[in-house]
Design an enzyme around this catalytic site. Structure first.
Site, PDB file in Angstrom:
ATOM      1  N   ASP A  75     -17.128  -3.930 -53.817  1.00 22.59           N
ATOM      2  CA  ASP A  75     -16.418  -3.177 -52.792  1.00 22.59           C
ATOM      3  C   ASP A  75     -17.240  -1.995 -52.287  1.00 22.59           C
ATOM      4  O   ASP A  75     -18.302  -1.685 -52.814  1.00 22.59           O
ATOM      5  CB  ASP A  75     -15.060  -2.694 -53.318  1.00 22.59           C
ATOM      6  N   ASP A 106      -3.425   0.194 -63.296  1.00 25.71           N
ATOM      7  CA  ASP A 106      -2.378  -0.694 -62.776  1.00 25.71           C
ATOM      8  C   ASP A 106      -2.841  -2.143 -62.703  1.00 25.71           C
ATOM      9  O   ASP A 106      -2.183  -2.989 -62.105  1.00 25.71           O
ATOM     10  CB  ASP A 106      -1.898  -0.222 -61.399  1.00 25.71           C
ATOM     11  N   HIS A 144      -5.484  -3.410 -61.218  1.00 23.61           N
ATOM     12  CA  HIS A 144      -6.137  -3.897 -60.002  1.00 23.61           C
ATOM     13  C   HIS A 144      -7.606  -4.210 -60.253  1.00 23.61           C
ATOM     14  O   HIS A 144      -8.270  -3.546 -61.044  1.00 23.61           O
ATOM     15  CB  HIS A 144      -5.963  -2.916 -58.836  1.00 23.61           C
ATOM     16  N   GLU A 146      -5.210  -4.005 -54.985  1.00 27.13           N
ATOM     17  CA  GLU A 146      -4.160  -3.229 -55.624  1.00 27.13           C
ATOM     18  C   GLU A 146      -2.902  -4.078 -55.821  1.00 27.13           C
ATOM     19  O   GLU A 146      -2.817  -5.206 -55.318  1.00 27.13           O
ATOM     20  CB  GLU A 146      -3.863  -1.991 -54.765  1.00 27.13           C
TER      21      GLU A 146
END
Length: 275
Positions: free
Chosen positions: A72, A141, A143, A148
């Site tokens: 990313d 979380d 991700h 996400e």
């Protein structure tokens, strides 16, 4: 799925680095048939990168015929920005090893046509024969990359708005000022990662324990995108003891038992058990 549990993050980093080096050496890559490696940024892989640098300097492995694709990049900040992932990768890995600059691929968050940039990235991965090994880390979380909670498990490389939780988490890199964190990113998709021949995820620390529990013990769920790893034929998680805090005792003992011969990071360089 394999789950390799190490005593601490230093041991985790060494195990993963030795595993990657072993995979590269077994492949015996050439300029015409390189080993293709997917790479993450963030705190999780830093120890692994430091160990890989040592292995290159010691002559154990070479990145001369390795092609890399990063997961990313932020949209809208220059690649020379101190918090760009381009800067991160060159500062923490690439400038210290023998990789050829032309073999490094990082998404361009300032491309004039973002969607064309994302499609070209997917096309280039396919053109080099696909990713041999995708290394990743996860957020608290669960991700993976910037996929996400709620991201499609069939997603491909695309532009992605960042949620507030992610911006708060990343604000520590931007003077603890959420307003300085870019609003969006370019990221490989979950399906992009799952296309790799092998996926190895680093999970470290107590704050990742809930995510690890969902990844290993719960079902596949787009609210925990790491759970897609359950569907991969060669998916592996390497974690430290603090990250196992929320696993059931039976789960912990099961993986410790079946992987008991694979727990020594020093043995990984010569292991016959590498996939």
């Amino acid at each position: 799925m394999r789950l390799i549990i190490q005593d601490n993050h230093d041991q985790t980093s060494k195990w993963v680095a030795n595993y990657i080096a072993r995979k590269i050496n077994l492949a015996a890559p050439t300029s015409k048939k390189p080993f293709v490696l997917g790479l993450p940024t963030g705190s999780s892989p830093l120890g692994t990168y430091q160990e890989l640098i040592k292995l290159v300097h010691d002559g154990v492995v070479s990145f001369r015929n390795v092609v890399t694709f990063n997961m990313d990049e932020y949209v809208g900040i220059p690649k020379e920005h101190p918090q760009s992932y381009h800067t991160f990768m060159w500062a923490n890995l690439f400038k210290h090893i023998d990789i050829r600059p032309e073999n490094v691929n990082i998404l361009n968050g300032n491309a004039p046509d973002i969607k064309a940039e994302c499609q070209a990235y997917e096309d280039k991965m396919k053109a080099v024969g696909g990713i041999d090994l995708f290394l990743g880390g996860i957020g608290p979380d669960g991700h993976l990359a910037f996929n996400e909670p709620g991201s499609s498990l069939a997603s491909r490389t695309r532009d992605k708005e960042l949620n507030y939780d992610t911006k708060i988490a990343n604000s520590r890199f931007f003077d603890n000022d959420v307003s300085k964190v870019p609003e969006s990113s370019l990221t490989v998709g979950i399906a992009t990662v799952m296309d790799a021949k092998e996926v190895l995820i680093i999970v470290n620390g107590y704050n990742k324990a809930r995510a690890l529990q969902h990844a290993v013990e719960e079902g596949v769920n787009h609210m925990w995108t790491i759970s897609a790893l359950q569907l991969h034929p060669r998916g592996m998680i390497v974690c430290d003891e603090p990250a196992t805090y929320e696993l059931r005792v039976g789960t912990y003992k099961h993986f410790k038992d079946i992987e008991r011969n694979n727990l020594d990071p020093d043995s990984m360089l010569n292991s016959d058990l590498v996939w």
